[in-house]
Design a protein around this motif. Structure first.
Motif, PDB file in Angstrom:
ATOM      1  N   LYS A  80      43.150  40.620  40.924  1.00  0.00           N
ATOM      2  CA  LYS A  80      42.296  41.468  40.093  1.00  0.00           C
ATOM      3  C   LYS A  80      41.840  40.645  38.894  1.00  0.00           C
ATOM      4  CE  LYS A  80      44.495  45.751  41.405  1.00  0.00           C
ATOM      5  NZ  LYS A  80      45.128  46.985  40.987  1.00  0.00           N
ATOM      6  N   PRO A  81      40.618  40.855  38.458  1.00  0.00           N
ATOM      7  CA  PRO A  81      40.178  40.136  37.260  1.00  0.00           C
ATOM      8  C   PRO A  81      41.068  40.450  36.062  1.00  0.00           C
ATOM      9  CG  PRO A  81      38.295  41.138  38.371  1.00  0.00           C
ATOM     10  CD  PRO A  81      39.538  41.671  39.031  1.00  0.00           C
ATOM     11  N   ASP A  82      41.430  39.419  35.342  1.00  0.00           N
ATOM     12  CA  ASP A  82      42.207  39.578  34.125  1.00  0.00           C
ATOM     13  C   ASP A  82      41.395  40.433  33.143  1.00  0.00           C
ATOM     14  OD1 ASP A  82      42.685  38.470  31.182  1.00  0.00           O
ATOM     15  OD2 ASP A  82      44.525  38.142  32.337  1.00  0.00           O
ATOM     16  N   VAL A 106      39.651  36.245  38.151  1.00  0.00           N
ATOM     17  CA  VAL A 106      40.873  36.285  38.958  1.00  0.00           C
ATOM     18  C   VAL A 106      41.705  35.041  38.672  1.00  0.00           C
ATOM     19  CG1 VAL A 106      41.779  36.256  41.328  1.00  0.00           C
ATOM     20  CG2 VAL A 106      39.811  37.703  40.752  1.00  0.00           C
ATOM     21  N   MET A 107      41.031  33.894  38.623  1.00  0.00           N
ATOM     22  CA  MET A 107      41.673  32.615  38.325  1.00  0.00           C
ATOM     23  C   MET A 107      40.606  31.675  37.799  1.00  0.00           C
ATOM     24  SD  MET A 107      43.888  30.230  40.926  1.00  0.00           S
ATOM     25  CE  MET A 107      44.857  28.871  40.304  1.00  0.00           C
ATOM     26  N   ASP A 108      40.970  30.836  36.884  1.00  0.00           N
ATOM     27  CA  ASP A 108      40.056  29.832  36.352  1.00  0.00           C
ATOM     28  C   ASP A 108      39.735  28.825  37.462  1.00  0.00           C
ATOM     29  OD1 ASP A 108      38.820  27.720  35.016  1.00  0.00           O
ATOM     30  OD2 ASP A 108      40.242  27.727  33.345  1.00  0.00           O
ATOM     31  N   MET A 141      40.098  41.754  44.927  1.00  0.00           N
ATOM     32  CA  MET A 141      38.940  40.905  44.896  1.00  0.00           C
ATOM     33  C   MET A 141      39.337  39.540  45.423  1.00  0.00           C
ATOM     34  SD  MET A 141      36.527  39.950  41.622  1.00  0.00           S
ATOM     35  CE  MET A 141      35.884  41.603  41.551  1.00  0.00           C
ATOM     36  N   LEU A 142      38.415  38.895  46.122  1.00  0.00           N
ATOM     37  CA  LEU A 142      38.631  37.539  46.623  1.00  0.00           C
ATOM     38  C   LEU A 142      37.655  36.589  45.943  1.00  0.00           C
ATOM     39  CD1 LEU A 142      38.913  38.238  50.451  1.00  0.00           C
ATOM     40  CD2 LEU A 142      40.757  37.486  48.958  1.00  0.00           C
ATOM     41  N   ILE A 143      38.174  35.465  45.490  1.00  0.00           N
ATOM     42  CA  ILE A 143      37.331  34.380  44.993  1.00  0.00           C
ATOM     43  C   ILE A 143      37.605  33.167  45.865  1.00  0.00           C
ATOM     44  CG2 ILE A 143      37.318  35.270  42.634  1.00  0.00           C
ATOM     45  CD1 ILE A 143      39.268  32.889  41.949  1.00  0.00           C
TER      46      ILE A 143
END
Length: 118
Positions: free
Chosen positions: A41-43, A49-51, A1-3
């Motif tokens: 990947k989502p935690d 993925v990241m805050d 996944m990309l954020i």
């Protein structure tokens, strides 16, 4: 996944290596739009993925270094083309954001660069 997280900054520059008479040889400014992409990947616990707040905290000092500055005066940016600015930003951020996948830097609404490291 990309954020991704997006930032803007205003800076002036000139391109010293273009031919005489080229409009970019003169000092001019842009409102840059920077988009930083993180891959992961989502935690399972947190669901992200990241805050985004942590990402902003890491990126903001780099953006502040560029904002309302003459880019030619920043060490490592004596020839601040959009491409070389993107590489410079990447080099500043990558040690703190190992999951960074790409960055996009737009110097105008219709012109920019996508950089994914070397």
């Amino acid at each position: 996944m990309l954020i991704y997280k997006e930032f803007t900054f205003d800076s002036a520059h000139f391109l010293p290596n273009v031919p005489d008479g080229h409009k970019c040889k003169e000092m001019h400014g842009h409102t840059y739009r920077l988009r930083v992409w993180i891959e992961g990947k989502p935690d399972p616990q947190l669901g992200w993925v990241m805050d985004f707040a942590v990402l902003k905290k890491i990126i903001k000092p780099v953006v502040s270094t560029l904002d309302h500055k003459c880019l030619n005066n920043i060490p490592g940016l004596s020839n601040p083309t959009c491409e070389l600015i993107a590489v410079w930003i990447w080099d500043q951020l990558k040690p703190s954001i190992p999951a960074m996948k790409r960055l996009e830097l737009h110097e105008t609404p219709t012109s920019g660069v996508v950089y994914e490291g070397e």
